[in-house]
Design a protein around this motif. Structure first.
Motif, PDB file in Angstrom:
ATOM      1  N   ALA A 238      26.853  55.432  45.460  1.00  0.00           N
ATOM      2  CA  ALA A 238      27.360  55.969  44.199  1.00  0.00           C
ATOM      3  C   ALA A 238      28.868  56.228  44.278  1.00  0.00           C
ATOM      4  N   LEU A 239      29.326  56.735  45.424  1.00  0.00           N
ATOM      5  CA  LEU A 239      30.757  56.980  45.600  1.00  0.00           C
ATOM      6  C   LEU A 239      31.538  55.674  45.562  1.00  0.00           C
ATOM      7  N   GLY A 240      31.032  54.663  46.254  1.00  0.00           N
ATOM      8  CA  GLY A 240      31.693  53.359  46.232  1.00  0.00           C
ATOM      9  C   GLY A 240      31.719  52.757  44.839  1.00  0.00           C
ATOM     10  N   THR A 241      30.636  52.942  44.094  1.00  0.00           N
ATOM     11  CA  THR A 241      30.569  52.420  42.731  1.00  0.00           C
ATOM     12  C   THR A 241      31.581  53.110  41.834  1.00  0.00           C
ATOM     13  N   TYR A 242      31.751  54.422  42.008  1.00  0.00           N
ATOM     14  CA  TYR A 242      32.688  55.161  41.160  1.00  0.00           C
ATOM     15  C   TYR A 242      34.131  54.705  41.371  1.00  0.00           C
ATOM     16  N   LEU A 243      34.475  54.345  42.603  1.00  0.00           N
ATOM     17  CA  LEU A 243      35.840  53.889  42.864  1.00  0.00           C
ATOM     18  C   LEU A 243      36.110  52.546  42.202  1.00  0.00           C
ATOM     19  N   GLY A 244      35.076  51.766  41.976  1.00  0.00           N
ATOM     20  CA  GLY A 244      35.222  50.538  41.177  1.00  0.00           C
ATOM     21  C   GLY A 244      35.885  49.391  41.909  1.00  0.00           C
ATOM     22  N   GLY A 245      35.225  48.256  41.947  1.00  0.00           N
ATOM     23  CA  GLY A 245      35.811  47.040  42.524  1.00  0.00           C
ATOM     24  C   GLY A 245      36.487  46.250  41.417  1.00  0.00           C
ATOM     25  N   TRP A 246      37.688  46.675  41.041  1.00  0.00           N
ATOM     26  CA  TRP A 246      38.330  46.132  39.846  1.00  0.00           C
ATOM     27  C   TRP A 246      38.654  44.650  39.962  1.00  0.00           C
ATOM     28  N   ARG A 247      38.874  44.167  41.167  1.00  0.00           N
ATOM     29  CA  ARG A 247      39.160  42.733  41.330  1.00  0.00           C
ATOM     30  C   ARG A 247      37.963  41.894  40.890  1.00  0.00           C
ATOM     31  N   ILE A 248      36.777  42.314  41.290  1.00  0.00           N
ATOM     32  CA  ILE A 248      35.577  41.547  40.954  1.00  0.00           C
ATOM     33  C   ILE A 248      35.176  41.803  39.504  1.00  0.00           C
ATOM     34  N   ILE A 249      35.455  43.001  38.997  1.00  0.00           N
ATOM     35  CA  ILE A 249      35.218  43.279  37.576  1.00  0.00           C
ATOM     36  C   ILE A 249      36.041  42.323  36.725  1.00  0.00           C
ATOM     37  N   ARG A 250      37.288  42.077  37.131  1.00  0.00           N
ATOM     38  CA  ARG A 250      38.139  41.155  36.382  1.00  0.00           C
ATOM     39  C   ARG A 250      37.566  39.739  36.403  1.00  0.00           C
ATOM     40  N   THR A 251      37.043  39.299  37.556  1.00  0.00           N
ATOM     41  CA  THR A 251      36.489  37.947  37.656  1.00  0.00           C
ATOM     42  C   THR A 251      35.256  37.780  36.766  1.00  0.00           C
ATOM     43  N   LEU A 252      34.324  38.737  36.838  1.00  0.00           N
ATOM     44  CA  LEU A 252      33.101  38.611  36.054  1.00  0.00           C
ATOM     45  C   LEU A 252      33.338  38.904  34.579  1.00  0.00           C
ATOM     46  N   GLY A 253      34.290  39.800  34.284  1.00  0.00           N
ATOM     47  CA  GLY A 253      34.522  40.188  32.899  1.00  0.00           C
ATOM     48  C   GLY A 253      35.239  39.147  32.077  1.00  0.00           C
ATOM     49  N   VAL A 357      41.388  47.948  57.787  1.00  0.00           N
ATOM     50  CA  VAL A 357      42.681  48.504  57.377  1.00  0.00           C
ATOM     51  C   VAL A 357      43.633  47.382  56.944  1.00  0.00           C
ATOM     52  N   GLY A 358      43.625  46.273  57.679  1.00  0.00           N
ATOM     53  CA  GLY A 358      44.504  45.155  57.341  1.00  0.00           C
ATOM     54  C   GLY A 358      44.201  44.573  55.974  1.00  0.00           C
ATOM     55  N   LEU A 359      42.928  44.363  55.666  1.00  0.00           N
ATOM     56  CA  LEU A 359      42.550  43.822  54.363  1.00  0.00           C
ATOM     57  C   LEU A 359      42.871  44.802  53.233  1.00  0.00           C
ATOM     58  N   PHE A 360      42.669  46.090  53.505  1.00  0.00           N
ATOM     59  CA  PHE A 360      42.981  47.079  52.475  1.00  0.00           C
ATOM     60  C   PHE A 360      44.481  47.124  52.196  1.00  0.00           C
ATOM     61  N   MET A 361      45.299  47.097  53.238  1.00  0.00           N
ATOM     62  CA  MET A 361      46.752  47.122  53.043  1.00  0.00           C
ATOM     63  C   MET A 361      47.228  45.865  52.308  1.00  0.00           C
ATOM     64  N   ARG A 362      46.607  44.737  52.619  1.00  0.00           N
ATOM     65  CA  ARG A 362      46.965  43.500  51.924  1.00  0.00           C
ATOM     66  C   ARG A 362      46.638  43.599  50.436  1.00  0.00           C
ATOM     67  N   SER A 363      45.570  44.287  50.094  1.00  0.00           N
ATOM     68  CA  SER A 363      45.190  44.411  48.686  1.00  0.00           C
ATOM     69  C   SER A 363      46.173  45.257  47.895  1.00  0.00           C
ATOM     70  N   ARG A 364      46.943  46.109  48.565  1.00  0.00           N
ATOM     71  CA  ARG A 364      47.906  46.973  47.872  1.00  0.00           C
ATOM     72  C   ARG A 364      49.103  46.194  47.338  1.00  0.00           C
ATOM     73  N   ARG A 365      49.336  45.006  47.851  1.00  0.00           N
ATOM     74  CA  ARG A 365      50.488  44.233  47.386  1.00  0.00           C
ATOM     75  C   ARG A 365      50.343  43.807  45.931  1.00  0.00           C
ATOM     76  N   ASP A 366      49.154  43.481  45.535  1.00  0.00           N
ATOM     77  CA  ASP A 366      48.888  43.123  44.143  1.00  0.00           C
ATOM     78  C   ASP A 366      47.668  43.900  43.677  1.00  0.00           C
ATOM     79  N   ALA A 367      47.838  45.202  43.599  1.00  0.00           N
ATOM     80  CA  ALA A 367      46.718  46.092  43.298  1.00  0.00           C
ATOM     81  C   ALA A 367      46.153  45.811  41.906  1.00  0.00           C
ATOM     82  N   VAL A 368      44.836  45.848  41.808  1.00  0.00           N
ATOM     83  CA  VAL A 368      44.135  45.720  40.538  1.00  0.00           C
ATOM     84  C   VAL A 368      43.427  47.039  40.269  1.00  0.00           C
ATOM     85  N   THR A 369      43.751  47.667  39.153  1.00  0.00           N
ATOM     86  CA  THR A 369      43.195  48.967  38.804  1.00  0.00           C
ATOM     87  C   THR A 369      42.515  48.895  37.449  1.00  0.00           C
TER      88      THR A 369
END
Length: 470
Positions: A238-253, A357-369
């Motif tokens: 539930a906690l992970g769901t609340y934070l939202g995977g906005w990158r994948i939401i954009r793809t499916l949406g 940590v490396g993948l998370f830091m890489r995602s910050r370069r083009d953050a999707v919110t």
């Protein structure tokens, strides 16, 4: 035994982290389409999904029993012992988490379920061999559902979309069209979120239960997860769901097709029905694959809608690669354990942390919110802005043809009337005597100008009239 207990703790922690990644990786399955159509605001949608994932995790444990007592053979667990098999579960979780993080970074809605199964299978093959895997269970409970479920969900969504549009044709002329389906989307997306909780949260429960059975902290006679395991997994996903995977939401949406309210309603209905049925039967189904198939089916069901097959192809490639890729990473992590023992576990933990940590830091370069995930949603929040206009329905075509015919008749009638009027005026116009009038320099009219005399009359006397005229 102390080392085994420590490894169990590590396995539980890593399993819960996988559950967390599963939550934000799969939020899009339920909430991408209602966000795309404006049925729900982004933050409201993920909050609703989180609550329903939490509730759904308590509704069933059939899938958890499939994981804990189906894929991996229990007799192999007993023979290998806890000191060997627990590190293999640890290695399998590393493979699953690595693939989940990578596909999240790429915005690909891959299967968290298959990532988990692939990691466990790869690690078990290294540590135990082929005897440790029930391939019949893998085929019947994982591979076949993965092939059948997306196609089935897509066909259902296509049919429901066509029905929805056929019974609401009178609303085709509205700019947004079928606003009532947005209210239906709130219900259907909630149902998908609930179904996701009943299916995906249980997979982590099954892994933890498998670890507890291996170390002897739970009886191998039953595979029901303990209550504390259910609570921990439910709150984590539930906690992970609340934070939202906005990158994948954009793809499916909006990446697969431009979603309209009726489409979203149809896609979510078919997704929820498929997942709930699979949960009741104990199939460890991929929610992502079902949701993706439903979105594609709804896009095919609406005339004028375009399915972006390039994106669909990338997603399909990700599906095919998930099981072997996660299995490969899990196998490599298991090799370090087999070669180096406890040091291998420590190295695996460090490498896994570095990758995460490396993948998370890489995602910050083009953050999707939540602010930029759905940039195509209209400012009103009601409808997605489509660049093209769908072709008219048959009824609209008949109406337009009738209007064009009436306009043509009216135009022909007006032209005929104007022509008849013009001919009538020219026919009855009186013919007056034409007079050649000449104006002088001041603009005054003169009398009729006489013709010039012939050469033979030059010497004749000039009359008074001629003098006055001259």
């Amino acid at each position: 035994m102390e080392t085994a207990a420590l490894i169990v703790v590590l396995v539980i922690v890593l399993a819960l982290f996988f559950d967390f990644t599963n939550g934000f990786h799969d939020t899009a399955n339920a909430m991408a389409t209602p966000i795309a159509t404006g049925a729900l605001k982004p933050k409201t949608a993920v909050l609703l999904a989180a609550v329903l994932n939490l509730v759904g995790a308590f509704l069933s444990t059939e899938v958890a029993k499939t994981v804990s007592g189906g894929i991996v053979r229990e007799d192999a667990i007993i023979k290998m012992g806890a000191d060997v098999f627990l590190p293999l579960i640890f290695a399998g979780l590393i493979g699953a988490i690595t693939w989940n993080m990578l596909t999240w970074l790429l915005g690909l809605p891959s299967s968290s379920s298959h990532a988990l199964f692939g990691g466990l299978i790869g690690a078990t093959l290294i540590g135990v061999g082929t005897s440790g895997i029930d391939f019949g269970m893998v085929l019947s409970k994982i591979i076949l559902p993965a092939l059948i479920a997306p196609v089935t969900a897509g066909l259902i969504a296509l049919l429901v979309t066509k029905i929805a549009y056929s019974i609401t044709r009178r609303y085709d002329n509205k700019p947004d069209g079928r606003d009532g389906f947005r209210w239906g989307q709130i219900f259907t997306s909630s149902l998908v979120a609930l179904a996701h909780g009943t299916n995906d949260a249980q997979k982590t429960m099954g892994v933890i239960t498998l670890a507890l059975i291996t170390v002897g902290w739970q009886s191998g006679e039953h595979h029901e997860p303990e209550f504390w395991v259910i609570v921990a997994c439910a709150f984590t996903i539930a906690l992970g769901t609340y934070l939202g995977g906005w990158r994948i939401i954009r793809t499916l949406g909006k990446g697969l097709t431009d979603v309209k309210p009726a489409q979203g309603f149809a896609a979510e209905s078919s997704t929820a029905a498929t997942i709930l049925a699979s949960s009741a039967l104990g199939f460890a189904l991929s929610t992502t694959q079902v949701a993706s198939g439903s979105v594609i089916g709804s896009g095919l069901g609406r005339r004028g809608s375009t399915v972006r097959w390039g994106t669909a192809g990338r997603i399909a490639i990700g599906w095919v690669l998930t099981l072997p890729a996660a299995g490969g990473v899990g196998a490599l992590a298991a090799l370090l354990v087999v070669w180096l023992g406890n040091w291998g576990i420590a190295i695996d933990a460090v490498l896994a942390l570095a990758v995460i940590v490396g993948l998370f830091m890489r995602s910050r370069r083009d953050a999707v919110t939540s602010e930029n995930a759905m940039s195509d949603v209209a400012e009103s929040g009601h409808a997605i802005e489509l660049p093209d206009t769908p072709p008219p329905t048959r009824r609209q075509q008949r109406i337009e043809e009738a209007r064009a015919e009436l306009k043509a008749r009216a135009k022909a009638k007006a032209e005929a009337k104007a022509k008849a009027k013009s001919e009538g005026k020219s026919r009855f116009k009186p013919k007056g005597k034409s007079k050649d009038k000449v104006k002088d320099k001041n603009g005054k009219r003169k009398g009729k100008k006489k013709a010039e005399p012939d050469a033979g009359t030059e010497n004749l006397p000039v009359t008074t009239t001629q003098e006055g005229a001259e």
